[in-house]
Design a protein around this motif. Structure first.
Motif, PDB file in Angstrom:
ATOM      1  N   TYR A 149       0.834  -1.209   0.000  1.00 61.84           N
ATOM      2  CA  TYR A 149       0.000   0.000   0.000  1.00 61.84           C
ATOM      3  C   TYR A 149       0.866   1.256   0.000  1.00 61.84           C
ATOM      4  CZ  TYR A 149      -2.912   3.781   1.726  1.00 61.84           C
ATOM      5  OH  TYR A 149      -3.532   4.991   1.875  1.00 61.84           O
ATOM      6  N   ARG A 150       1.923   1.260   0.811  1.00 63.32           N
ATOM      7  CA  ARG A 150       2.824   2.421   0.838  1.00 63.32           C
ATOM      8  C   ARG A 150       3.425   2.664  -0.545  1.00 63.32           C
ATOM      9  NH1 ARG A 150       4.627   4.114   5.984  1.00 63.32           N
ATOM     10  NH2 ARG A 150       3.997   2.780   7.726  1.00 63.32           N
ATOM     11  N   ILE A 151       3.871   1.586  -1.187  1.00 64.76           N
ATOM     12  CA  ILE A 151       4.474   1.730  -2.508  1.00 64.76           C
ATOM     13  C   ILE A 151       3.458   2.261  -3.513  1.00 64.76           C
ATOM     14  CG2 ILE A 151       5.520   0.441  -4.416  1.00 64.76           C
ATOM     15  CD1 ILE A 151       6.655  -1.485  -2.287  1.00 64.76           C
ATOM     16  N   ASP A 152       2.241   1.684  -3.498  1.00 57.97           N
ATOM     17  CA  ASP A 152       1.200   2.113  -4.426  1.00 57.97           C
ATOM     18  C   ASP A 152       0.820   3.567  -4.189  1.00 57.97           C
ATOM     19  OD1 ASP A 152      -1.058   1.238  -6.397  1.00 57.97           O
ATOM     20  OD2 ASP A 152      -2.132   2.207  -4.746  1.00 57.97           O
ATOM     21  N   ARG A 153       0.779   3.967  -2.920  1.00 59.78           N
ATOM     22  CA  ARG A 153       0.406   5.345  -2.581  1.00 59.78           C
ATOM     23  C   ARG A 153       1.452   6.327  -3.101  1.00 59.78           C
ATOM     24  NH1 ARG A 153      -1.634   9.551  -1.899  1.00 59.78           N
ATOM     25  NH2 ARG A 153      -2.475  10.470   0.019  1.00 59.78           N
ATOM     26  N   ILE A 154       2.731   5.989  -2.961  1.00 60.87           N
ATOM     27  CA  ILE A 154       3.795   6.879  -3.413  1.00 60.87           C
ATOM     28  C   ILE A 154       3.814   6.960  -4.936  1.00 60.87           C
ATOM     29  CG2 ILE A 154       6.303   7.159  -3.504  1.00 60.87           C
ATOM     30  CD1 ILE A 154       6.395   5.945  -0.682  1.00 60.87           C
ATOM     31  N   GLU A 155       3.673   5.808  -5.605  1.00 59.50           N
ATOM     32  CA  GLU A 155       3.736   5.801  -7.067  1.00 59.50           C
ATOM     33  C   GLU A 155       2.582   6.592  -7.680  1.00 59.50           C
ATOM     34  OE1 GLU A 155       3.795   1.679  -8.002  1.00 59.50           O
ATOM     35  OE2 GLU A 155       5.980   1.481  -7.758  1.00 59.50           O
ATOM     36  N   LYS A 156       1.371   6.413  -7.156  1.00 62.08           N
ATOM     37  CA  LYS A 156       0.232   7.147  -7.705  1.00 62.08           C
ATOM     38  C   LYS A 156       0.342   8.640  -7.431  1.00 62.08           C
ATOM     39  CE  LYS A 156      -3.160   3.409  -7.726  1.00 62.08           C
ATOM     40  NZ  LYS A 156      -4.454   2.915  -7.192  1.00 62.08           N
ATOM     41  N   SER A 157       0.875   9.006  -6.272  1.00 55.33           N
ATOM     42  CA  SER A 157       1.042  10.429  -5.960  1.00 55.33           C
ATOM     43  C   SER A 157       2.073  11.068  -6.887  1.00 55.33           C
ATOM     44  CB  SER A 157       1.448  10.592  -4.496  1.00 55.33           C
ATOM     45  OG  SER A 157       1.634  11.947  -4.172  1.00 55.33           O
ATOM     46  N   LYS A 158       3.137  10.341  -7.196  1.00 58.16           N
ATOM     47  CA  LYS A 158       4.140  10.879  -8.115  1.00 58.16           C
ATOM     48  C   LYS A 158       3.576  11.051  -9.518  1.00 58.16           C
ATOM     49  CE  LYS A 158       8.390   9.334  -5.850  1.00 58.16           C
ATOM     50  NZ  LYS A 158       9.586   8.469  -5.982  1.00 58.16           N
ATOM     51  N   GLU A 159       2.744  10.088  -9.949  1.00 54.36           N
ATOM     52  CA  GLU A 159       2.137  10.205 -11.277  1.00 54.36           C
ATOM     53  C   GLU A 159       1.178  11.388 -11.365  1.00 54.36           C
ATOM     54  OE1 GLU A 159       0.241   6.540 -12.092  1.00 54.36           O
ATOM     55  OE2 GLU A 159       2.105   5.374 -12.231  1.00 54.36           O
ATOM     56  N   LYS A 160       0.456  11.637 -10.269  1.00 60.17           N
ATOM     57  CA  LYS A 160      -0.568  12.680 -10.288  1.00 60.17           C
ATOM     58  C   LYS A 160      -0.024  14.055  -9.971  1.00 60.17           C
ATOM     59  CE  LYS A 160      -5.157  13.677  -8.379  1.00 60.17           C
ATOM     60  NZ  LYS A 160      -6.224  13.215  -7.453  1.00 60.17           N
ATOM     61  N   ARG A 161       0.853  14.157  -8.966  1.00 54.40           N
ATOM     62  CA  ARG A 161       1.331  15.456  -8.498  1.00 54.40           C
ATOM     63  C   ARG A 161       2.808  15.699  -8.747  1.00 54.40           C
ATOM     64  NH1 ARG A 161       0.444  15.319  -2.507  1.00 54.40           N
ATOM     65  NH2 ARG A 161       1.021  17.508  -2.661  1.00 54.40           N
ATOM     66  N   LYS A 163       5.237  14.389  -7.007  1.00 58.99           N
ATOM     67  CA  LYS A 163       6.009  14.240  -5.785  1.00 58.99           C
ATOM     68  C   LYS A 163       5.277  13.279  -4.847  1.00 58.99           C
ATOM     69  CE  LYS A 163       3.956  18.328  -3.569  1.00 58.99           C
ATOM     70  NZ  LYS A 163       4.245  19.612  -2.905  1.00 58.99           N
ATOM     71  N   PRO A 164       5.992  12.624  -3.938  1.00 56.85           N
ATOM     72  CA  PRO A 164       5.346  11.679  -3.020  1.00 56.85           C
ATOM     73  C   PRO A 164       4.520  12.408  -1.972  1.00 56.85           C
ATOM     74  CG  PRO A 164       7.663  11.915  -2.464  1.00 56.85           C
ATOM     75  CD  PRO A 164       7.451  12.686  -3.737  1.00 56.85           C
ATOM     76  N   PRO A 165       3.595  11.724  -1.324  1.00 58.59           N
ATOM     77  CA  PRO A 165       2.823  12.365  -0.256  1.00 58.59           C
ATOM     78  C   PRO A 165       3.721  12.716   0.925  1.00 58.59           C
ATOM     79  CG  PRO A 165       2.378  10.011  -0.306  1.00 58.59           C
ATOM     80  CD  PRO A 165       3.209  10.315  -1.517  1.00 58.59           C
ATOM     81  N   ALA A 166       3.315  13.705   1.680  1.00 58.41           N
ATOM     82  CA  ALA A 166       4.101  14.133   2.839  1.00 58.41           C
ATOM     83  C   ALA A 166       4.134  13.019   3.885  1.00 58.41           C
ATOM     84  CB  ALA A 166       3.511  15.406   3.438  1.00 58.41           C
ATOM     85  N   ARG A 167       5.186  13.026   4.695  1.00 61.35           N
ATOM     86  CA  ARG A 167       5.326  12.005   5.722  1.00 61.35           C
ATOM     87  C   ARG A 167       4.146  12.029   6.691  1.00 61.35           C
ATOM     88  NH1 ARG A 167       6.745  11.740  10.859  1.00 61.35           N
ATOM     89  NH2 ARG A 167       6.997  13.990  10.909  1.00 61.35           N
ATOM     90  N   GLY A 168       3.684  13.240   7.046  1.00 61.46           N
ATOM     91  CA  GLY A 168       2.546  13.340   7.955  1.00 61.46           C
ATOM     92  C   GLY A 168       1.265  12.799   7.347  1.00 61.46           C
ATOM     93  N   THR A 169       1.120  12.951   6.025  1.00 56.79           N
ATOM     94  CA  THR A 169      -0.075  12.436   5.357  1.00 56.79           C
ATOM     95  C   THR A 169      -0.138  10.920   5.447  1.00 56.79           C
ATOM     96  OG1 THR A 169      -0.057  14.304   3.831  1.00 56.79           O
ATOM     97  CG2 THR A 169      -1.303  12.361   3.166  1.00 56.79           C
ATOM     98  N   VAL A 170       0.971  10.258   5.135  1.00 54.03           N
ATOM     99  CA  VAL A 170       1.013   8.791   5.210  1.00 54.03           C
ATOM    100  C   VAL A 170       0.850   8.329   6.655  1.00 54.03           C
ATOM    101  CG1 VAL A 170       2.402   6.749   4.696  1.00 54.03           C
ATOM    102  CG2 VAL A 170       2.438   8.700   3.145  1.00 54.03           C
TER     103      VAL A 170
END
Length: 440
Positions: A149-161, A163-170
Motif C-alpha cells: 500500500y505504501r508503494i502504491d500510494r507513493i507511485e500514484k502520488s508521483k504520477e498525479k502530483r 512528488k510523493p505524499p508528505a510524511r505526515g499524510t502517510v
C-alpha cells in the motif's frame, strides 16, 4: 483395476456418486459425478474441511492412501501446524471493518474529538484505504500488504502530483488503518495486529522546532511595526496594527495559535505581580489540554490594551477574531524569515517556540516554563533546550583533573611561624630597691 467390495450407494447431495466412510467415519473417500476415474478423500480437521485427490483408480489403493493422508493430517493438527482456520466465505473483509469503524468512531468520540479530525479519518478510508484493501479478508491485511500500500500510494502520488505524499499524510493514513484493524480485533474478526512500521527506515535526528533568534525576532517585529505605521494601502492599516499586536502578544505569552484564537477578553486579567512588582497578564487558556493558566511577560500588557481600545471590545468578544496567517506569511517572505537554517518552515506556532527558547536563554526554570506553557519538561528538553547554549555550564564541563603522580606527592612542610615577642609591661615597676629619678 480393483473394484469396491462395498455396495454402491446412490449419488449424494454434494454431487458424489460413491462415498465410503473410513477410520470410524472420521474421513471418507468418494468419486465425483463428473465421471472422474480417480477417488477423492475428505476429512473435517481443525475447524474446516480438507480435501485431496488420491489420483488412484483402485479402491484398495485409494483406501490405503486415504488412511495415511488422514493420519498425517491429524499429526499436523496435533503439532499446531494447521491452526484453526476460518472459511474464506465466512471471514470479514477490510471493507466490513471500515464500515464498522466509521459507524462507531463518530458516536464514541463525540465531544472528545474534533469533527474535523473525524472527517479526516472518513476521507482517508474512503479515498485511499478501502479502494486498496477493500475486498481482502482481514487475515490477508499483512505487513507485506501494508508495504505494498505504501508503494502504491507513493507511485500514484508521483504520477498525479509529481512528488510523493508528505510524511505526515502517510502517518495519518496509517493511524486510520490501525484504528480500523483494532475495531476488527474488538469484534473478534482479527487475531492480532500486523507490523505496520515503515520498513528500511533510518533513525532520524531530533531537530529543534523552528523559532526566531533574538536578532530575527527583532527584525520581525520591526517589520510588522513598519507595516502597521505605513501600510501599502490605507484599508490594510487595521490589519497591520492587529498583526503587530498579535506578534508581540504571542511572543510574550507562549500561547498556541489555536489557544489564542479561542481567547476572549474576559479570560485575561491585568494584575501586578507581587514577586516582580510589574504588571502582567493572567490568562485562562482553553485549548487541546482543557483549561490551563498562563502568566505573561510584562511586554504583553500594552498590546492587550491597544487591542481592547481599538476594537471597543465586550467581555465575550474574541481578542483575535481575524486570521493573520496571510499577512504574517507575507512579512516572513519579505524579510527572508520563512525558513530557518535547517530548512524548517516558520509559522505562527514559531512564536510560541520563540517564547520558550528566550525564557530558557534568560535562565528561567525549565519546570516553571513547562507549567506556564501547558507542556512537559520532557518535550522542552527534547525539542527546545537541546540547542540552547545557555543550558551548558562551562564550569561543569571544563573540569581539570589532578595528575596521579601529583596526587601522591606530600606537600613540603613550611617552617613554623615565629613566636610573637612578649609585649612590654608599660606599668611602672615597684619595689623596695626602686628609686625614682629626678627629672632633668
Amino acid at each position: 483395476m480393483e473394484t469396491a467390495t462395498q455396495e454402491q450407494q446412490p449419488p449424494a447431495k454434494d454431487g458424489t456418486i460413491e462415498r465410503y466412510e473410513l477410520m470410524g467415519g472420521k474421513c471418507y473417500i468418494y468419486k465425483r459425478s463428473n465421471d472422474s476415474k480417480h477417488w477423492q478423500v475428505a476429512a473435517y480437521v481443525s475447524g474446516r474441511n480438507h480435501r485431496a485427490s488420491t489420483k488412484l483408480e483402485g479402491f484398495s489403493a485409494a483406501k490405503q492412501f486415504a488412511e495415511e493422508w488422514y493420519l498425517e493430517l491429524r499429526g499436523k493438527h496435533i503439532r499446531g501446524e494447521l491452526g484453526k482456520l476460518v472459511p474464506v466465505n465466512a471471514e470479514k473483509t477490510f471493507k466490513d471493518a471500515a464500515e464498522q469503524f466509521l459507524r462507531e468512531f463518530p458516536v464514541l468520540t463525540e465531544g472528545q474529538r474534533s469533527p474535523i479530525y473525524t472527517a479526516g479519518h472518513q476521507r482517508r478510508l474512503r479515498n485511499y484505504l478501502v479502494p486498496f484493501f477493500g475486498d481482502k479478508p482481514l487475515s490477508q491485511v499483512t505487513s507485506g500488504a501494508i508495504a505494498e500500500y505504501r508503494i502504491d500510494r507513493i507511485e500514484k502520488s508521483k504520477e498525479k502530483r509529481g512528488k510523493p505524499p508528505a510524511r505526515g499524510t502517510v502517518h495519518q493514513e496509517m493511524v486510520a488503518l490501525r484504528q480500523t484493524l483494532k475495531t476488527a480485533m474488538r469484534h473478534d474478526w482479527l487475531a492480532s495486529l500486523p507490523d505496520m512500521s515503515q520498513p528500511y527506515r533510518s533513525n532520524g535526528k531530533i531537530s529543534h522546532r523552528a523559532w526566531f533568534s533574538p536578532t530575527e525576532y527583532r527584525q520581525l517585529y520591526l517589520a510588522a511595526a513598519k507595516r502597521a505605521d505605513d501600510p501599502k494601502k490605507e484599508r490594510y492599516r487595521y490589519h497591520g496594527q492587529e498583526l503587530y499586536d498579535f506578534i508581540i502578544f504571542m511572543a510574550n505569552t507562549g500561547l498556541r495559535p489555536d489557544e489564542a484564537k479561542r481567547l476572549e477578553y474576559r479570560d485575561v486579567t491585568v494584575v501586578k505581580d507581587r514577586e516582580t512588582d510589574e504588571r502582567i497578564l493572567e490568562i485562562e487558556v482553553r485549548g487541546k489540554r482543557g483549561v490551563g493558566y498562563c502568566k505573561s511577560m510584562p511586554s504583553a500588557v500594552m498590546p492587550f490594551f491597544r487591542l481592547r481600545k481599538r476594537n471597543k471590545a465586550q467581555p465575550t468578544d474574541r481578542i483575535f477574531p481575524n486570521d493573520q496567517h496571510v499577512l504574517f506569511n507575507n512579512i516572513l517572505e519579505e524579510e527572508n524569515l520563512k525558513f530557518d537554517r535547517e530548512g524548517q518552515r516558520r509559522t505562527a506556532y514559531s512564536l510560541r517556540h520563540t517564547y520558550i527558547c528566550l525564557r530558557l536563554m534568560e535562565g528561567a526554570d525549565i519546570y516553571q516554563v513547562a507549567k506556564n506553557c501547558r507542556t512537559s519538561v520532557e518535550m522542552i528538553e527534547k525539542f527546545y533546550a537541546s540547542h540552547i547554549k545557555n543550558q551548558l555550564s562551562a564550569a561543569a564541563i571544563n573540569v581539570k583533573r589532578v595528575p596521579r603522580n601529583e596526587e601522591n606527592k606530600v606537600a613540603p612542610q613550611s617552617p613554623p611561624p615565629p613566636k610573637p615577642a612578649a609585649p612590654k609591661n608599660r606599668l611602672r615597676p615597684t619595689g623596695k630597691n626602686y628609686t625614682r629619678r629626678k627629672p632633668h
